[in-house]
Design a protein around this motif. Structure first.
Motif, mmCIF file in Angstrom:
data_model
loop_
_atom_site.group_PDB
_atom_site.id
_atom_site.type_symbol
_atom_site.label_atom_id
_atom_site.label_comp_id
_atom_site.label_asym_id
_atom_site.label_seq_id
_atom_site.Cartn_x
_atom_site.Cartn_y
_atom_site.Cartn_z
ATOM 1 N N ILE A 273 0.806 -1.219 0.000
ATOM 2 C CA ILE A 273 0.000 0.000 0.000
ATOM 3 C C ILE A 273 0.840 1.270 0.000
ATOM 4 N N GLY A 274 2.152 1.164 0.214
ATOM 5 C CA GLY A 274 2.995 2.347 0.242
ATOM 6 C C GLY A 274 3.096 3.001 -1.126
ATOM 7 N N THR A 275 3.007 4.313 -1.145
ATOM 8 C CA THR A 275 3.019 5.034 -2.429
ATOM 9 C C THR A 275 4.075 6.129 -2.483
ATOM 10 N N ALA A 306 3.668 -1.411 3.901
ATOM 11 C CA ALA A 306 3.203 -0.041 4.108
ATOM 12 C C ALA A 306 4.200 0.975 3.564
ATOM 13 N N CYS A 307 5.433 0.539 3.326
ATOM 14 C CA CYS A 307 6.463 1.416 2.759
ATOM 15 C C CYS A 307 6.560 1.286 1.244
ATOM 16 N N GLY A 308 5.784 0.373 0.663
ATOM 17 C CA GLY A 308 5.823 0.191 -0.776
ATOM 18 C C GLY A 308 6.730 -0.929 -1.234
ATOM 19 N N ALA A 309 7.210 -1.752 -0.287
ATOM 20 C CA ALA A 309 8.062 -2.891 -0.635
ATOM 21 C C ALA A 309 7.243 -4.169 -0.668
ATOM 22 N N THR A 310 7.748 -5.170 -1.376
ATOM 23 C CA THR A 310 7.053 -6.451 -1.502
ATOM 24 C C THR A 310 7.785 -7.523 -0.704
ATOM 25 N N PRO A 311 7.129 -8.135 0.296
ATOM 26 C CA PRO A 311 7.771 -9.227 1.022
ATOM 27 C C PRO A 311 7.741 -10.511 0.203
ATOM 28 N N ALA A 312 8.796 -11.315 0.301
ATOM 29 C CA ALA A 312 8.868 -12.576 -0.425
ATOM 30 C C ALA A 312 9.331 -13.677 0.520
ATOM 31 N N ARG A 313 8.872 -14.888 0.252
ATOM 32 C CA ARG A 313 9.210 -16.015 1.124
ATOM 33 C C ARG A 313 10.611 -16.540 0.841
#
Length: 433
Positions: A273-275, A306-313
């Motif tokens: 959601i971070g923009t 929330a910062c616009g980064a994508t978490p990955a496993r």
């Protein structure tokens, strides 16, 4: 080792909630020598004071055993007084520090501002083992350790591990020991020597063990379950031909023994959601390895989203950052022994740009976001004040003009000049709307 002074701590929990502390053990080390060894039982904080059968099976502490003991908030000052200003170490410090933080929060008491180090992370840096659980590390260093899951015994073993590692490396302080990185043979080499390829080994490692995994949130304590996996729980016996430290695993089986053998709450990938493209984490694809002391893995995922980064496993060719927990410090993935860290080290050697961060660097990035939000909020507040002042000035000018022209005296009195001025003062309207 005149400068090697610290306090080793271990906590046991009553259930799957980290803050449900029911026992604490502390061993004090001064100038490289063991000193005071203390342990306490306590009732967990209110709301977390129920005992899960699995935790009882692991550490043997039941509700009846702590019924007459002080509550955590009353017992905790004794622990703080013993530790004093010493740095603190624990085996898997992310768990213990998180448990202490949650228990203090639930109890309404201050969280000590201790500096934590992790004997598990230190063992990973300095030893080449198949397992870095407490009994296995102690055995590798020739440390006598029999009463696993007892808080005092676990704290003493963690202290002995740090002392032994310092003696082996010649480090004269905890800080010096943490800065050292010792080359160790990769376990991949051992697998290949046994006639198995890395790909085959990785495939076996990824294979689920249905009998050992529970679906969704099992309600188990991750720390206690991890320990149980190494011993099979109190009173358990290994079957002939099976590894004593890995239930259900044949002796000599080269599969990665640090694969989780216990149920774990399923992580949920959050919506990004971070923009704000100016944020240092914006647009990054981030993988985590090791436990963080400041937050759970799910909380970390939510924070970066929330910062616009994508978490990955998992680490892939799309990965741009690796965050390493377990008390690790630095930016060298090769100095941390997990499959993810090793994969990052390999990809970086091939030219892929992946930034490695320890927990301190990661938290600093998150704080940058909060700081920016605070600055933005302050700027918006100041702008609103200026706009409101400007509006009030405009209203006053129009009102004065109406009085002079004479035709709108009624507006001045009832016009709502009084009403409109009041509205303008709140920044919600304009005169004569």
């Amino acid at each position: 080792m005149a400068g090697l002074s610290f306090a080793a701590i271990d906590v046991e929990t009553a259930n799957s909630a980290r803050g449900s502390i029911c026992a604490v053990g502390v061993t004090v080390v001064r100038d490289g020598k063991r000193g005071e060894v203390e342990s306490w039982l306590c009732r967990p904080p209110v709301g977390l004071d129920f005992f899960n059968w699995h935790n009882i099976r692991v550490h043997g502490i039941s509700a009846a055993m702590v019924a007459d003991q002080p509550e955590f908030a009353q017992r905790w000052p004794e622990v703080v007084n013993l530790v004093g200003e010493l740095p603190v170490i624990a085996h898997n410090a992310g768990f213990d520090s998180g448990a202490i933080r949650e228990a203090c929060g639930r109890s309404g008491i201050p969280v000590p501002g201790w500096s934590y180090s992790c004997s598990l992370a230190l063992a990973r840096r300095h030893l080449a083992l198949d397992s870095y659980r407490l009994p296995q590390v102690a055995a590798a260093l020739g440390i006598e350790f029999t009463n696993h899951h007892d808080a005092a015994a676990d704290a003493a073993a963690a202290a002995d591990i740090v002392i032994a590692l310092a003696a082996r490396t010649g480090a004269d302080s905890l800080a010096a020991l943490e800065r050292m990185v010792v080359d160790r043979p990769l376990r991949v080499a051992a697998m290949e020597a046994a006639g198995r390829t890395t790909r085959d080994s990785a495939r076996r490692t990824r294979t689920a063990r249905p009998s050992e995994w529970s679906a969704g949130s099992s309600g188990w304590s991750a720390r206690s379950s991890d320990r149980s996996a190494s011993t099979g729980g109190p009173g358990s016996r290994s079957a002939p031909g099976m590894s004593a430290d890995q239930p259900g695993k044949a002796a000599g089986d080269p599969r990665d023994p640090r694969r989780s053998w216990y149920g774990r709450e399923e992580l949920v990938l959050p919506t990004v959601i971070g923009t704000d493209p100016s944020h240092p984490l914006y647009g990054e694809i981030i993988v985590f390895t090791g436990d963080l002391a400041a937050m759970t893995r799910q909380q970390a995922w939510d924070a970066i989203a929330a910062c616009g980064a994508t978490p990955a496993r998992n680490v892939t060719r799309r990965t741009t950052r690796l965050v390493i927990g377990d008390g690790f410090r630095g930016a060298d993935a090769a100095a941390f022994t997990t499959t993810k860290a090793r994969r990052v080290a390999e990809l970086r050697m091939r030219g892929q740009r992946i930034e490695v961060m320890d927990e301190a660097g990661f938290v600093a990035c998150l704080e940058a976001r909060r700081g920016a939000e605070r600055e933005t909020s302050t700027a918006e507040t100041a702008r609103d004040v200026v706009n409101a002042d400007t509006t009030r000035v405009g209203v006053s000018a129009e009102s004065a003009q109406n009085v002079v022209t004479g035709g709108t005296s009624r507006d001045v009195v009832t016009g709502g000049t009084g009403r409109d001025v009041a509205t303008a003062g709140t920044g919600c309207g304009s005169p004569h709307r």
